[in-house]
Write a protein that holds these residues in place. Sequence first.
Motif, PDB file in Angstrom:
ATOM      1  N   ARG A  63      -6.723   8.547  -3.448  1.00 42.04           N
ATOM      2  CA  ARG A  63      -6.319   7.150  -2.681  1.00 42.04           C
ATOM      3  C   ARG A  63      -7.400   6.837  -1.550  1.00 42.04           C
ATOM      4  NH1 ARG A  63      -0.665   7.288  -1.351  1.00 42.04           N
ATOM      5  NH2 ARG A  63      -1.175   5.869   0.581  1.00 42.04           N
ATOM      6  N   HIS A 117      -4.051   2.025  -5.083  1.00 44.73           N
ATOM      7  CA  HIS A 117      -4.066   2.873  -3.973  1.00 44.73           C
ATOM      8  C   HIS A 117      -5.308   2.431  -3.333  1.00 44.73           C
ATOM      9  CE1 HIS A 117      -1.463   5.904  -6.084  1.00 44.73           C
ATOM     10  NE2 HIS A 117      -0.684   5.214  -5.162  1.00 44.73           N
ATOM     11  N   ASN A 175       0.238   1.777   2.698  1.00 45.92           N
ATOM     12  CA  ASN A 175       1.574   2.030   1.659  1.00 45.92           C
ATOM     13  C   ASN A 175       2.330   0.769   1.562  1.00 45.92           C
ATOM     14  OD1 ASN A 175       1.178   4.842   1.618  1.00 45.92           O
ATOM     15  ND2 ASN A 175       2.241   5.217   3.323  1.00 45.92           N
ATOM     16  N   GLY A 176       2.714   0.479   0.236  1.00 46.03           N
ATOM     17  CA  GLY A 176       3.388  -0.777  -0.012  1.00 46.03           C
ATOM     18  C   GLY A 176       2.612  -1.584  -0.691  1.00 46.03           C
TER      19      GLY A 176
END
Length: 949
Positions: free
Chosen positions: A85, A134, A91-92
């Motif tokens: 990543r 990611h 995140n999200g």
Amino acid sequence: MKSDRLPEYSEIVSPWTQVPRNRRRRALRLVAFFLLLCFIFGWNDLWKSTPPFPVTLSTNRLQEDYATCSLLRRIPRDPSGIRIRNARFVNGTKSLLVRNATVWTGEPIPGTSLGLGYSDEGFAWVTSDVFIEHGLIKQVAPHIHLEESVGDYELFDAEGRALTAGIVDMHSHAGVDPQPNLQDDTNELSSDITPYVRSIDAFDPLDQQIQWIKSGGVTTSLVLPGSGNNIGGEAFVFKFAVGKPNGRSEISQQDMLADPEHNWRYMKMACGENPKRVYGKIGRGPFSRLGEAWEFRHAFEEANKMVKAQDEWCSLADAIGAEHMRSYLPEELRWESLGAVLRGQVHVNTHCYTVADLEAYVRHTNEWQFPIRAFHHAHQTYLVPEILKRAWGDRTPAAAIFADNMYYKVEAYTASEQAGKILYENGITPVYVSDNPVLNAQHLVFEAAKGYQYGLKYHVALASITSAPAELLGLGQRIGKIKPGFDADVVVWDSDPLSVGATPLQVWIDGAAQFKDPFILRKPIVPPSTQKPRANETKEMLTVKRNIVFTGITTVRMGGYTRNFVSNETARVVVLNGVVSCIGLCEDEIQTASNEGAEEVNLMNGYLTHPFTAIGSTIGLSEIDAEQDTRDGDNTDAVWSRAVDGLALGTKQLAAAYAHGVVRAITAPSARRGGSRGVSVGFLTGAQHALRDGAVFADEVAVHYPLTVSAKSEKTPSMSSLIGTLRKGLLEAIHWNGTTSDSHSEEMYLKRVVVGDLPLVLSIHSSDTIAAVLRVKQEVESALGTLTAEKKLRMVIIGGAESYLIAEEIAAAGVGIILSPLQPYSSSWDQRRSLTGAPLTNGTALEHLLDAGVSVAIGVGPENSDARNLRLMAGIAFRNSGGRLTESQAMALVGANIYRMLGLNETVVTNDFVIYEGSPLEIGSELRALGHGGDSISFWTQKGTATEI
């Protein structure tokens, strides 16, 4: 009178034998006391330097210092390798699949031989999908099928459009020089040598131009300190995603850093005129290039002393252990970053234009043994690639350049449009940069497109704003390419990125879409072009006197005559005595031309149209903007003049405009605080002097006044006083009887304005100021209505950044707008509501004005060198107008419309013509011939600088 004379030597120094005994004893006592003091203080210093017992140092501090030795010895490496990543991933953020894209990966196609890897033959556009997860590009392949384990993802159908990596700008001041220009932290000018300052400490994440720049596809920028210092300080690489609307978790400088691991550091240095201009006062700093060289060498010497002291300390600590050291690691914050330069831990980027500066700096690199990553601006590098190759280190520095922004100061007066091509052919990497806000970085892709126009290979030009700067930043395995494992900085374009008007449909940074509901221009979906323009080879002229025949004409756009010839037609243009005498079969005219010995020239996709007219610049009055001796000068609000009296023809600026199809120019005297003040003149750009027959086609074109925020002065300190003064002058002119000994006075010209002899041209950007002058126009016309039957005041606004806000009112008032420049951005307060266009805004000022029925033209701006791009500005207007403009109407923006709104007789341009191979509105077209009503024409056998024949 004796007291007025200087005393003789003997009167001041008397023999010691004359000193009384008591004074002699007193002197001996003083000497003895002085010797005693010297003994006491000397012993004290000796005692301090040689303590009789060991001094206790902090073991923890010594161990920390010893750990620092490892950092000092570290040689950075470009970040690379497989990642699960992106370290910047938030995140999200949903995964993304881009379908049906035409992808430029930034690498040679698989199987390409090493010899072709860096030529056009080694690259290609490929049809592919791109999967992002990611924050990384995970797959680049046709028909990607995603497993169910991928989960929820977004789908974007590119419909065959071009997809590239995000643009990388290697020279920007965005964030430290925010727009509008109400504050500036670009240069720390307290000292000439400031390696210790850092651009990150002034970087403003809320600078609105970050969003404008990104709307042009720029995702990453090296934000540098300015060039006012020989050593300006540390630079930082930022990605232009800011806060939650851009997919980030916070608004901060740190969150915008492109490389969270801080693998490389960056430093800005500068040589030449800028530091001299800032510090060129005796006692303050370098007064000459000689002094600059000393400043550099002295700074490197000081940093080198610290580096050597640190190396000796670390070596001794290696030998005896840090805990046995009797001093701490030598450190001096002032020289820390420059010490890192000497250790090879910093990518140095240096502003240098001239051969002298380049060679001097190369000597510095060899004397102190540090590498330089790139020379910036670097206008003269194309002349001396061998000097760059002598720089210290195992790689030759690149040249970070503009495509054609030149001639603005002495250092930039020796320059070439073909610099990128020449550098590349000599093994130097060319990189196009914005120096934002010098050039609006939103349009950096246009610089690469022009580099392609000037002969640089297509894929090298595209690399010059993507993979090449990424590699120079030490991030070549992270950004700049569409490749698995790279950061997901991606742009989908509405057309070939190296075509006029190319605009992003969407931009992603680390996989996050940057524009919610972006505005999309209506354009046909056409894959990127693989057709190369004709090679831009060495300039070669063919002398053609009076007569010539062109075949292969496919398009004619001449005033009211517009025609596209079909492929099976034979279309010719016959020029007799310097004038187009026939278009079509022209059998009789061809026979006449043949009898006169005319040569026949066969064209590919020949294009005949009227040439272009430059307005809105100081071209013809100013050659080098930064050099007063080369300029007509600036009028204050107490001075009035006519441009015709200051014309200076036969210059490089004019020759460049002429070689790009700009045959005529209309120029007004400059006002001291910006804009124009006085009476403009119309002239031929190819004339060598003003007395040549036809060189000046209009002695007096219009009356000009500046009404921008910069026009405020001691006499008119407010915008309201500027408007009031204009109103007063116009109303008084109505009743003025014209009795004066000066027929060229300001009052006389205002009288000519109100009686309709001359138009009034006002430099304005603010919609509020435009509204105010529309009220003035109404007042004056009302006053005129009681005296004359004709009561319309002919008014033109030049600038017009915010004119779209009152477009209907402008149309109702019959006022024309000359957008100068076509693509403004909020560099001043009165331009703060400029429209940047798609994908950020629904159109630009041009489209809103056209929809309201306003008469519109395009002016030159912001610099004189932009005159050569007028045809491409018209091309951008055409491509991005959403069908509002035909080709003929687009070309009228830089021609016929100007004459109409100024009330000039259009017959002066009737016999003017240009012939291109390819549409002059497109990248890749070539100017082949040019005529302006004389008895001969200029003819190019290959593109280059023309001479009149």
